[in-house]
Design a protein around this motif. Structure first.
Motif, PDB file in Angstrom:
ATOM      1  N   MET A  98      28.216  17.486  44.182  1.00 30.86           N
ATOM      2  CA  MET A  98      28.431  16.107  44.618  1.00 30.86           C
ATOM      3  C   MET A  98      29.375  16.045  45.818  1.00 30.86           C
ATOM      4  SD  MET A  98      26.473  14.143  42.920  1.00 30.86           S
ATOM      5  CE  MET A  98      27.163  12.533  43.303  1.00 30.86           C
ATOM      6  N   ASP A  99      30.267  17.023  45.941  1.00 33.95           N
ATOM      7  CA  ASP A  99      31.173  17.061  47.089  1.00 33.95           C
ATOM      8  C   ASP A  99      30.401  17.258  48.386  1.00 33.95           C
ATOM      9  OD1 ASP A  99      30.508  19.645  46.161  1.00 33.95           O
ATOM     10  OD2 ASP A  99      32.351  20.520  46.942  1.00 33.95           O
ATOM     11  N   GLN A 100      29.381  18.109  48.355  1.00 38.74           N
ATOM     12  CA  GLN A 100      28.578  18.339  49.550  1.00 38.74           C
ATOM     13  C   GLN A 100      27.737  17.116  49.902  1.00 38.74           C
ATOM     14  OE1 GLN A 100      26.393  22.024  49.486  1.00 38.74           O
ATOM     15  NE2 GLN A 100      28.176  23.188  48.799  1.00 38.74           N
ATOM     16  N   ALA A 101      27.230  16.426  48.883  1.00 34.47           N
ATOM     17  CA  ALA A 101      26.465  15.198  49.147  1.00 34.47           C
ATOM     18  C   ALA A 101      27.366  14.159  49.800  1.00 34.47           C
ATOM     19  CB  ALA A 101      25.871  14.661  47.855  1.00 34.47           C
ATOM     20  N   TYR A 102      28.599  14.063  49.338  1.00 34.26           N
ATOM     21  CA  TYR A 102      29.552  13.121  49.931  1.00 34.26           C
ATOM     22  C   TYR A 102      29.831  13.486  51.390  1.00 34.26           C
ATOM     23  CZ  TYR A 102      33.876  10.580  50.793  1.00 34.26           C
ATOM     24  OH  TYR A 102      34.837   9.776  51.334  1.00 34.26           O
ATOM     25  N   LEU A 103      30.066  14.775  51.659  1.00 33.50           N
ATOM     26  CA  LEU A 103      30.345  15.213  53.028  1.00 33.50           C
ATOM     27  C   LEU A 103      29.161  14.964  53.959  1.00 33.50           C
ATOM     28  CD1 LEU A 103      32.288  18.547  52.396  1.00 33.50           C
ATOM     29  CD2 LEU A 103      33.208  16.386  53.284  1.00 33.50           C
ATOM     30  N   GLN A 104      27.959  15.101  53.420  1.00 33.94           N
ATOM     31  CA  GLN A 104      26.752  14.874  54.227  1.00 33.94           C
ATOM     32  C   GLN A 104      26.313  13.404  54.192  1.00 33.94           C
ATOM     33  OE1 GLN A 104      23.598  17.730  53.476  1.00 33.94           O
ATOM     34  NE2 GLN A 104      25.091  19.342  53.045  1.00 33.94           N
ATOM     35  N   GLN A 105      27.117  12.567  53.582  1.00 28.11           N
ATOM     36  CA  GLN A 105      26.860  11.131  53.490  1.00 28.11           C
ATOM     37  C   GLN A 105      25.491  10.824  52.877  1.00 28.11           C
ATOM     38  OE1 GLN A 105      27.649   9.656  57.464  1.00 28.11           O
ATOM     39  NE2 GLN A 105      29.858   9.692  57.120  1.00 28.11           N
ATOM     40  N   ILE A 106      25.171  11.564  51.846  1.00 26.56           N
ATOM     41  CA  ILE A 106      23.937  11.327  51.104  1.00 26.56           C
ATOM     42  C   ILE A 106      24.256  10.343  49.984  1.00 26.56           C
ATOM     43  CG2 ILE A 106      22.169  12.356  49.632  1.00 26.56           C
ATOM     44  CD1 ILE A 106      22.617  14.990  51.207  1.00 26.56           C
ATOM     45  N   ASP A 107      23.622   9.202  50.031  1.00 26.82           N
ATOM     46  CA  ASP A 107      23.855   8.165  49.029  1.00 26.82           C
ATOM     47  C   ASP A 107      22.865   8.361  47.887  1.00 26.82           C
ATOM     48  OD1 ASP A 107      24.896   5.840  47.849  1.00 26.82           O
ATOM     49  OD2 ASP A 107      23.307   4.626  48.758  1.00 26.82           O
ATOM     50  N   ILE A 108      23.403   8.627  46.699  1.00 28.60           N
ATOM     51  CA  ILE A 108      22.566   8.804  45.518  1.00 28.60           C
ATOM     52  C   ILE A 108      22.808   7.607  44.599  1.00 28.60           C
ATOM     53  CG2 ILE A 108      22.022  10.277  43.549  1.00 28.60           C
ATOM     54  CD1 ILE A 108      23.202  12.626  45.216  1.00 28.60           C
ATOM     55  N   PRO A 109      21.794   6.820  44.348  1.00 28.61           N
ATOM     56  CA  PRO A 109      21.957   5.641  43.485  1.00 28.61           C
ATOM     57  C   PRO A 109      22.046   6.078  42.018  1.00 28.61           C
ATOM     58  CG  PRO A 109      19.688   5.839  44.178  1.00 28.61           C
ATOM     59  CD  PRO A 109      20.445   6.935  44.875  1.00 28.61           C
ATOM     60  N   LEU A 110      23.246   6.445  41.572  1.00 27.00           N
ATOM     61  CA  LEU A 110      23.422   7.072  40.259  1.00 27.00           C
ATOM     62  C   LEU A 110      22.999   6.177  39.096  1.00 27.00           C
ATOM     63  CD1 LEU A 110      26.796   8.910  40.864  1.00 27.00           C
ATOM     64  CD2 LEU A 110      24.502   9.908  40.783  1.00 27.00           C
ATOM     65  N   TYR A 111      23.448   4.944  39.095  1.00 27.59           N
ATOM     66  CA  TYR A 111      23.115   4.069  37.965  1.00 27.59           C
ATOM     67  C   TYR A 111      21.605   3.818  37.864  1.00 27.59           C
ATOM     68  CZ  TYR A 111      23.263   0.263  34.627  1.00 27.59           C
ATOM     69  OH  TYR A 111      23.047  -0.522  33.533  1.00 27.59           O
ATOM     70  N   PRO A 112      20.933   3.424  38.954  1.00 30.37           N
ATOM     71  CA  PRO A 112      19.470   3.255  38.855  1.00 30.37           C
ATOM     72  C   PRO A 112      18.755   4.571  38.503  1.00 30.37           C
ATOM     73  CG  PRO A 112      20.279   2.171  40.828  1.00 30.37           C
ATOM     74  CD  PRO A 112      21.422   2.962  40.257  1.00 30.37           C
ATOM     75  N   LEU A 113      19.273   5.681  39.009  1.00 28.84           N
ATOM     76  CA  LEU A 113      18.670   6.972  38.697  1.00 28.84           C
ATOM     77  C   LEU A 113      18.794   7.280  37.208  1.00 28.84           C
ATOM     78  CD1 LEU A 113      17.299   9.560  39.703  1.00 28.84           C
ATOM     79  CD2 LEU A 113      19.578  10.454  40.238  1.00 28.84           C
ATOM     80  N   ALA A 114      19.964   7.056  36.638  1.00 29.50           N
ATOM     81  CA  ALA A 114      20.169   7.293  35.208  1.00 29.50           C
ATOM     82  C   ALA A 114      19.271   6.387  34.370  1.00 29.50           C
ATOM     83  CB  ALA A 114      21.637   7.086  34.847  1.00 29.50           C
ATOM     84  N   GLN A 115      19.127   5.138  34.784  1.00 26.24           N
ATOM     85  CA  GLN A 115      18.234   4.224  34.067  1.00 26.24           C
ATOM     86  C   GLN A 115      16.787   4.694  34.140  1.00 26.24           C
ATOM     87  OE1 GLN A 115      19.288   0.378  35.853  1.00 26.24           O
ATOM     88  NE2 GLN A 115      19.904  -0.260  33.801  1.00 26.24           N
ATOM     89  N   PHE A 116      16.383   5.174  35.292  1.00 24.09           N
ATOM     90  CA  PHE A 116      15.015   5.649  35.469  1.00 24.09           C
ATOM     91  C   PHE A 116      14.747   6.896  34.618  1.00 24.09           C
ATOM     92  CE2 PHE A 116      12.122   8.575  37.700  1.00 24.09           C
ATOM     93  CZ  PHE A 116      10.963   7.830  37.634  1.00 24.09           C
ATOM     94  N   LEU A 117      15.679   7.854  34.629  1.00 23.47           N
ATOM     95  CA  LEU A 117      15.481   9.110  33.899  1.00 23.47           C
ATOM     96  C   LEU A 117      15.538   8.913  32.389  1.00 23.47           C
ATOM     97  CD1 LEU A 117      17.668  11.516  36.061  1.00 23.47           C
ATOM     98  CD2 LEU A 117      15.187  11.231  36.131  1.00 23.47           C
ATOM     99  N   GLN A 118      16.383   8.024  31.918  1.00 20.98           N
ATOM    100  CA  GLN A 118      16.603   7.764  30.492  1.00 20.98           C
ATOM    101  C   GLN A 118      17.041   9.014  29.731  1.00 20.98           C
ATOM    102  OE1 GLN A 118      13.208   5.620  28.953  1.00 20.98           O
ATOM    103  NE2 GLN A 118      13.823   3.765  30.008  1.00 20.98           N
ATOM    104  N   VAL A 119      17.815   9.848  30.387  1.00 14.48           N
ATOM    105  CA  VAL A 119      18.480  10.997  29.765  1.00 14.48           C
ATOM    106  C   VAL A 119      19.900  11.016  30.332  1.00 14.48           C
ATOM    107  CG1 VAL A 119      16.329  12.326  29.526  1.00 14.48           C
ATOM    108  CG2 VAL A 119      17.787  12.683  31.527  1.00 14.48           C
TER     109      VAL A 119
END
Length: 151
Positions: A98-119
């Motif tokens: 996640m540190d590398q994603a932050y440095l590369q300014q990659i926005d990951i929609p965590l809450y919608p992703l967690a809802q979609f995966l349902q795990v």
């Protein structure tokens, strides 16, 4: 050849699945230091074994599966989830680096992703041991149903 007897010493067999360079080895070292009685089986995904990965996991009678995704390539890595999820229930998705994603300014929609995966979706920076205690908690301290889905 790996020989496992999951009935000895209440051993759990946990599959750690992911593409190369996603942090599987770091996660296995961390978890095995806390739970040396358990077996952590790495499954390295390549284009050659992608279609057989669910069958390979099933042959080890794994209690749980951790899919390790690289946060900078999570769209590619989550395709693995869609390939495995129809066959198993006890899946945890670990979004590492996640540190590398932050440095590369990659926005990951965590809450919608967690809802979609349902795990469970756990974010980590494994090389700094950040988030690994939450992964360990999900593996060992939450009641989950059996792994095999009925067909």
């Amino acid at each position: 050849m790996i020989t496992l007897n999951p009935h000895e010493h209440h051993c759990q067999v946990i599959a750690i699945v992911g593409y190369p360079q996603t942090g599987k080895k770091t996660i296995i070292h961390y978890l095995s230091s806390l739970h040396p009685q358990d077996q952590f089986i790495p499954f390295h995904v390549t284009p050659n074994n992608y279609n057989n990965i669910a069958k390979n996991i099933s042959s080890f009678h794994c209690h749980q599966i951790v899919i390790v995704c690289h946060a900078c390539q999570f769209k590619r890595d989550l395709k693995l989830f869609t390939h495995i999820h129809p066959y198993f229930q006890n899946i945890i998705v670990c979004l590492n680096f996640m540190d590398q994603a932050y440095l590369q300014q990659i926005d990951i929609p965590l809450y919608p992703l967690a809802q979609f995966l349902q795990v469970p979706l756990i974010t980590t920076i494994a090389h700094q041991h950040k988030g690994l205690s939450l992964l360990e908690f999900c593996l060992y301290h939450t009641k989950r149903p059996t792994i095999e889905k009925s067909q």
